[in-house]
Write an enzyme that holds these catalytic residues in place. Structure first.
Site, PDB file in Angstrom:
ATOM      1  N   LYS A 121       0.813  -1.221   0.000  1.00 58.36           N
ATOM      2  CA  LYS A 121       0.000   0.000   0.000  1.00 58.36           C
ATOM      3  C   LYS A 121       0.844   1.267   0.000  1.00 58.36           C
ATOM      4  O   LYS A 121       0.390   2.295  -0.493  1.00 58.36           O
ATOM      5  CB  LYS A 121      -0.935   0.023   1.212  1.00 58.36           C
ATOM      6  CG  LYS A 121      -2.104  -0.941   1.100  1.00 58.36           C
ATOM      7  CD  LYS A 121      -3.231  -0.518   2.032  1.00 58.36           C
ATOM      8  CE  LYS A 121      -4.389  -1.477   1.978  1.00 58.36           C
ATOM      9  NZ  LYS A 121      -5.432  -1.155   2.965  1.00 58.36           N
ATOM     10  N   LYS A 205      -5.346 -10.108  -7.214  1.00 55.21           N
ATOM     11  CA  LYS A 205      -6.509 -10.223  -6.339  1.00 55.21           C
ATOM     12  C   LYS A 205      -7.628  -9.294  -6.818  1.00 55.21           C
ATOM     13  O   LYS A 205      -7.340  -8.189  -7.277  1.00 55.21           O
ATOM     14  CB  LYS A 205      -6.041  -9.791  -4.939  1.00 55.21           C
ATOM     15  CG  LYS A 205      -6.901 -10.211  -3.807  1.00 55.21           C
ATOM     16  CD  LYS A 205      -6.283  -9.784  -2.480  1.00 55.21           C
ATOM     17  CE  LYS A 205      -6.185  -8.277  -2.346  1.00 55.21           C
ATOM     18  NZ  LYS A 205      -5.875  -7.808  -0.999  1.00 55.21           N
ATOM     19  N   LYS A 208     -10.709  -3.371  -4.634  1.00 51.25           N
ATOM     20  CA  LYS A 208     -11.363  -2.075  -4.795  1.00 51.25           C
ATOM     21  C   LYS A 208     -10.518  -1.115  -5.606  1.00 51.25           C
ATOM     22  O   LYS A 208     -11.022  -0.211  -6.244  1.00 51.25           O
ATOM     23  CB  LYS A 208     -11.543  -1.404  -3.420  1.00 51.25           C
ATOM     24  CG  LYS A 208     -12.559  -2.053  -2.521  1.00 51.25           C
ATOM     25  CD  LYS A 208     -12.448  -1.495  -1.092  1.00 51.25           C
ATOM     26  CE  LYS A 208     -13.403  -2.227  -0.168  1.00 51.25           C
ATOM     27  NZ  LYS A 208     -13.159  -1.975   1.247  1.00 51.25           N
TER      28      LYS A 208
HETATM   29  P1  AMP Z   1     -11.125  -4.807   2.996  1.00 49.18           P
HETATM   30  O1  AMP Z   1     -12.047  -4.395   1.931  1.00 49.18           O
HETATM   31  O2  AMP Z   1      -9.686  -4.755   2.594  1.00 49.18           O
HETATM   32  O3  AMP Z   1     -11.407  -4.144   4.321  1.00 49.18           O
HETATM   33  O4  AMP Z   1     -11.399  -6.351   3.220  1.00 49.18           O
HETATM   34  C1  AMP Z   1     -12.528  -6.824   3.917  1.00 49.18           C
HETATM   35  C2  AMP Z   1     -12.544  -8.336   3.971  1.00 49.18           C
HETATM   36  O5  AMP Z   1     -12.693  -8.875   2.660  1.00 49.18           O
HETATM   37  C3  AMP Z   1     -11.284  -8.964   4.549  1.00 49.18           C
HETATM   38  O6  AMP Z   1     -11.636 -10.097   5.335  1.00 49.18           O
HETATM   39  C4  AMP Z   1     -10.517  -9.390   3.332  1.00 49.18           C
HETATM   40  O7  AMP Z   1      -9.641 -10.466   3.588  1.00 49.18           O
HETATM   41  C5  AMP Z   1     -11.652  -9.813   2.404  1.00 49.18           C
HETATM   42  N1  AMP Z   1     -11.259  -9.701   0.990  1.00 49.18           N
HETATM   43  C6  AMP Z   1     -10.859  -8.580   0.337  1.00 49.18           C
HETATM   44  N2  AMP Z   1     -10.562  -8.852  -0.949  1.00 49.18           N
HETATM   45  C7  AMP Z   1     -10.780 -10.196  -1.107  1.00 49.18           C
HETATM   46  C8  AMP Z   1     -10.664 -11.097  -2.224  1.00 49.18           C
HETATM   47  N3  AMP Z   1     -10.272 -10.682  -3.429  1.00 49.18           N
HETATM   48  N4  AMP Z   1     -10.970 -12.403  -2.013  1.00 49.18           N
HETATM   49  C9  AMP Z   1     -11.381 -12.847  -0.791  1.00 49.18           C
HETATM   50  N5  AMP Z   1     -11.516 -12.059   0.290  1.00 49.18           N
HETATM   51  C10 AMP Z   1     -11.220 -10.738   0.135  1.00 49.18           C
END
Ligand code: AMP
Ligand code: TRP
Length: 346
Positions: A121, A205, A208
């Site tokens: 990041k 991956k 967002k």
């Molecule tokens: P975040 O949006 O980074 O706060 O992520 C929120 C949750 O979504 C966390 O548990 C991440 O590990 C999960 N997550 C984010 N991106 C992915 C992805 N591409 N595949 C699976 N889980 C994800």
């Protein structure tokens, strides 16, 4: 012979959070939201909107509160029941920030230097990243241990942060001669979709921050957008294989099969048993229909809730109250362990 330090013996508690930044996608849904819903009946569950974490990178103050409500709406729309699960904004429970400070003094620089998410990041210009981005995983440890959570459902990308949380819990327990004071929480990274990949690139991956909207299915996409993104998803020309072994060597195919399996509550092997030998001309429309069937109701309910902020606010107010009740006594005990002054004590 020395006795092993006493292990934590308190009750099971589930906790997780999602950052209030940008909109949610299928990776968040399958890796996190859907898992929270499946687990909420197995133990008391705390799910929060991580707005303190969100501001480690710039967030427009004019939209942060709306993003917070949007994630809360997604929790409820996915099936988290606010009567049973505690849903709240992280910043409404000030104890998170206070415990994070104590943990900043427990965690070692060397531990944080190893965190790969910070490296990703902060990019080329680490010196321009906020200090908050660096200590982000310490705040995450505070989120978890403030409730003595024992089980943390997350996607694969959070594994290293959970390991750090365990290291902090262990060091606190050792430093303050308090064996078993904090649990060493278990990451729950399970199922066929712990790492959903981009629809455009099987090695990245789903995220967002990907500049291409075609790379992800957003939770607010309508049926046409979902179908068109799946139709355009990158694949190879071969039919689906009949073994997991063969699937593994084809990342794009593996990703779509994993998405199908997670949406259908099946294993990848079960999906292959049905579709082996079929081409993507057959599999993609089936996947699109399944995705629309499963996500449509969530999207609809999310939109309804986003149009009714008062309803979401009622859930967040009640959740914050319950969260504070759970957190305050644990923080008070922690302060006493550290030796902070309190009138009449010590
Ligand atoms: P975040 O949006 O980074 O706060 O992520 C929120 C949750 O979504 C966390 O548990 C991440 O590990 C999960 N997550 C984010 N991106 C992915 C992805 N591409 N595949 C699976 N889980 C994800
Ligand atoms: N860091 C997590 C993410 O980006 C969000 C998060 C913050 C979290 N605090 C947490 C997840 C505590 C689980 C437990 O996905």
């Amino acid at each position: 012979m020395t006795d092993a330090p006493a292990a934590y013996s308190g009750p099971k508690r589930i906790l997780s959070g999602i950052q209030a930044s940008g909109s949610l996608h299928l990776g968040n849904y399958l890796g996190a939201l859907k898992r929270f819903v499946e687990l909420q009946d197995t133990a008391p569950t705390f799910v929060f909107v991580a707005d303190l974490h969100a501001i480690t990178v710039w967030q427009d103050p004019a939209v942060l509160a709306a993003q917070t409500r949007e994630i809360a709406a997604a929790y409820i729309a996915s099936g988290l029941d606010p009567k049973h699960s505690t849903i709240f904004p992280q910043s409404a429970v000030r104890e998170h920030a206070e415990l994070a400070w104590i943990f900043n003094c427990v965690a070692r620089l060397g531990w944080l230097d190893r965190m790969t998410q910070f490296k990703e990041k902060s990019g080329q210009h680490k010196e321009r990243a906020s200090v908050g981005l660096y200590t982000y995983p310490v705040l995450q440890a505070a989120d978890i241990l403030l409730y003595r959570a024992t089980h943390v459902p997350v996607g694969e990308d959070q594994k290293q942060h959970l390991e750090l949380t365990r290291d902090i819990a262990q060091k606190f327990n050792n430093d303050f001669s308090a064996p078993g004071f904090f649990p060493l929480p278990e990451p729950m990274i399970q199922g066929p979709a712990t790492r959903v990949m981009s629809l455009r690139d099987g090695s990245a991956k789903m995220s967002k921050s990907d500049p291409s909207d075609l790379s992800r299915i957003n939770l607010l996409d309508d049926a046409d957008a979902i179908a068109s993104k799946i139709r355009k998803a990158r694949t190879d020309p071969e039919p689906l294989p009949d073994t997991l072994e063969a699937l593994k060597a084809r990342p794009e195919a593996d990703n779509l099969v994993g998405i199908y399996a997670a949406l259908a509550d099946e294993t990848k092997a079960e999906v292959l048993a049905r579709y082996a030998g079929q081409g993507f001309g057959v599999f993609k429309p089936a996947l699109a229909a399944l995705a629309v069937e499963k996500l449509g109701p969530v999207t609809g309910e999310m939109r309804r809730l986003m149009a009714d902020p008062a309803e979401v606010d009622r859930v967040l107010v009640a959740g914050a109250e319950r969260a504070r009740e759970a957190a305050a006594p644990i923080l008070a005990e922690t302060r006493a362990k550290v030796g902070f002054w309190s009138a009449g004590a010590g």
